[in-house]
Enzyme design. Structure first.
Site, short mmCIF file in Angstrom:
data_model
loop_
_atom_site.label_atom_id
_atom_site.label_comp_id
_atom_site.label_asym_id
_atom_site.label_seq_id
_atom_site.Cartn_x
_atom_site.Cartn_y
_atom_site.Cartn_z
N ASN A 78 -7.64 1.78 9.55
CA ASN A 78 -6.35 1.95 10.23
C ASN A 78 -6.61 1.91 11.73
O ASN A 78 -7.47 2.65 12.24
CB ASN A 78 -5.72 3.31 9.89
N HIS A 108 -3.01 10.95 0.67
CA HIS A 108 -2.55 10.71 2.04
C HIS A 108 -1.95 12.03 2.55
O HIS A 108 -0.76 12.13 2.79
CB HIS A 108 -1.54 9.56 2.06
N ARG A 110 0.85 -1.18 0.00
CA ARG A 110 0.00 0.00 0.00
C ARG A 110 0.89 1.24 0.00
O ARG A 110 1.67 1.45 0.92
CB ARG A 110 -0.90 0.01 1.25
N GLU A 129 -7.61 8.34 6.08
CA GLU A 129 -7.94 8.98 7.36
C GLU A 129 -8.45 10.41 7.24
O GLU A 129 -7.82 11.34 7.75
CB GLU A 129 -6.71 8.97 8.28
N GLU A 149 -3.65 -0.11 7.95
CA GLU A 149 -2.52 0.29 8.79
C GLU A 149 -2.70 -0.27 10.19
O GLU A 149 -3.82 -0.32 10.71
CB GLU A 149 -2.41 1.82 8.94
N TYR A 153 -4.60 1.55 15.65
CA TYR A 153 -3.36 1.47 16.43
C TYR A 153 -3.59 1.25 17.92
O TYR A 153 -2.84 0.56 18.58
CB TYR A 153 -2.55 2.78 16.28
#
Ligand code: GBH
Length: 479
Positions: free
Chosen positions: A315, A129, A84, A174, A382, A317
């Site tokens: 994504n 991005h 990606r 995002e 991600e 985290y």
């Protein structure tokens, strides 16, 4: 018996997409080479280096503009079947609009795609991005609704030039973070228009995304046969206590975070989440405004936005605790949500203040998405961990091992329809306002050497083993 079970069964299916991710401004460098125009990150880092923790910028970054063949070999060495990466809008359209198309910029991505395909790696391409062409910032950036048309024009060129070889497109990365740049001083363009700028920018971004989805559907899909979607980021919010208020606050937090973009695009009903509509309308009225700070879609827009993503790009985290309570400036998104977020001091940390290790949140989030939005395929675009860049990155291995085990449970036990995963990141890179002080790579990059030498970290071995066996290695026997 547990052992035998593990041996005869794998954690991930054979055709699962396993890859790594990157983004143009964070890795390419060559900021003004071969006709590339200036973007907001070039502009603001040059204008005021103090905005970046180590006063650095992405002028050279990992120099991937020149080293892309080596990068493809890094991916191949791990065994990844997907990569990606993102395209720099200003490299394709130096002025932002389609008055000037930069063929050299197109050639760079075309060559990269060919190199990936020649090595059996599937390109997964993000169109945007965060690196907005600077001329478009001058007209208000994403707060200006006309940006949706500019984005569509840009996307059309990408489909025409690269669409014969790209089968996985991601329109935006995002949007939640993009809009933050319009409501704060944390990211370019540092507009600081709290509680208004974010909602305006989000409105344009969502409309822009849907336009590009329909462009693909109407003019390119039959011939090019790819998939197109959007990548949203989300923490998982746990209720801080078992009180009714906190349980509700956790749901509100999810709606204000992920739902803001996911509800209009992925839900059956479409439009913004009702809790956002209600709270922001109410606060706007209290502030004496004639109109809500949250814009409205037309009925036609609601319908064209709803369902405008072939997959759910995610994504993820970290996680937070949510409790009922007012925090943040008036007005602001935080204030509008009426949720306070905290962390648990027992959660292990990373080099990034915001990134705490909470693997169970990953599985909860995937289940939440299934419950809210149904069984559309999910691609985790991600997930990753930061440290200071050491080669012996045991903490990163621990992070990946625990998060991937949760992912596997979500797939096998909860039947979440996850079809792919790209780790952030293939190599250390420019971590936005944190410069090079926080490192997410599974390859180390020496930013002091003109060659930007890449070296595998221990986590490369972890991923090699994972991909070979399709079983998540335990941290101890990872090497
Ligand atoms: C991703 O965002 C980005 O897509 C990627 O480019 C980036 O390199 C990667 O994460 C790692 O950060 O500093 O306290 O203001 C992840 C979501 C949201 C995480 C904003 C950092 C800033 C918190 N990001 N957050 S703070």
């Amino acid at each position: 018996q547990f052992e035998t079970e593990k041996m005869t069964d794998t954690d991930f299916p054979k055709d699962f997409l396993f890859g790594a991710a990157s983004a143009s401004y964070q890795i390419e460098g060559a900021w003004n080479k071969d006709g590339k125009g200036e973007n907001i990150w070039d502009h603001y880092t040059h204008q005021n280096p103090n905005l970046i923790r180590d006063h650095s910028n992405g002028d050279i970054a990992c120099d991937s503009y020149h080293k892309y063949k080596e990068d493809v070999q890094l991916l191949k060495t791990v065994g990844f079947n997907a990569y990606r990466f993102s395209i720099s809008w200003s490299r394709i359209l130096p002025k932002g609009d389609d008055s000037l198309v930069n063929e050299k910029g197109i050639k760079y991505y075309s060559d990269l795609i060919d190199e990936l395909l020649a090595n059996g790696i599937q390109p997964m391409v993000t169109m945007y991005h965060w690196d907005l062409p600077e001329p478009l910032d001058k007209i208000g950036g994403w707060t200006n609704p006309v940006l949706a048309d500019y984005f569509e024009a840009y996307a059309r060129i990408l489909f025409i030039k690269l669409g014969n070889r790209v089968k996985l497109w991601i329109t935006l990365n995002e949007p939640m973070e993009v809009v933050h740049g319009y409501g704060s001083v944390d990211y370019p363009p540092f507009l600081n228009y709290n509680g208004v700028g974010e909602y305006l920018a989000a409105h344009t971004l969502i409309r822009a995304h849907a336009k590009v989805y329909h462009l693909y559907n109407n003019e390119f899909r039959t011939e090019q046969k790819g998939l197109i979607g959007i990548t949203l980021n989300s923490d998982f919010s746990f209720p801080k206590t078992t009180s009714k208020d906190d349980i509700e606050a956790a749901q509100t937090a999810m709606q204000f975070f992920l739902g803001w973009f996911a509800h209009p695009i992925h839900s059956k009903e479409g439009d913004y989440p009702s809790v956002m509509r209600q709270r922001i309308d109410e606060n706007s009225k209290k502030e004496g405004r004639f109109k809500s700070r949250l814009p409205r879609f037309t009925q036609e827009e609601i319908e064209s936005i709803r369902g405008s993503s072939d997959f759910f790009g995610l994504n993820h985290y970290t996680s937070r605790y949510a409790s009922k309570g007012q925090s943040g400036k008036v007005p602001s998104v935080e204030y509008d949500s009426g949720v306070m977020k905290t962390i648990d001091p027992s959660w292990p940390g990373s080099a990034s203040e915001w990134l705490k290790v909470v693997p169970s949140g990953f599985r909860h989030l995937l289940k939440w998405i299934k419950k809210e939005y149904g069984d559309k395929p999910i691609i985790v675009t991600e997930n990753g961990f930061s440290d200071k860049g050491e080669l012996n990155d045991d903490d990163r291995i621990r992070y990946y091992s625990s998060y991937l085990q949760e992912l596997s449970k979500a797939i096998k036990d909860d039947k979440c329809n996850v079809i792919g995963y790209t780790a952030w990141s293939i190599m250390d890179n420019f971590e936005w306002c944190k410069g090079y002080t926080e490192r997410f790579g599974i390859y180390q990059v020496d930013f002091t050497s003109p060659d930007r030498t890449r070296k595998p970290k221990k986590s490369v071995k972890f991923f090699q083993k994972l991909i070979e066996t399709r079983i998540v290695p335990e941290e101890i026997n990872a090497v």
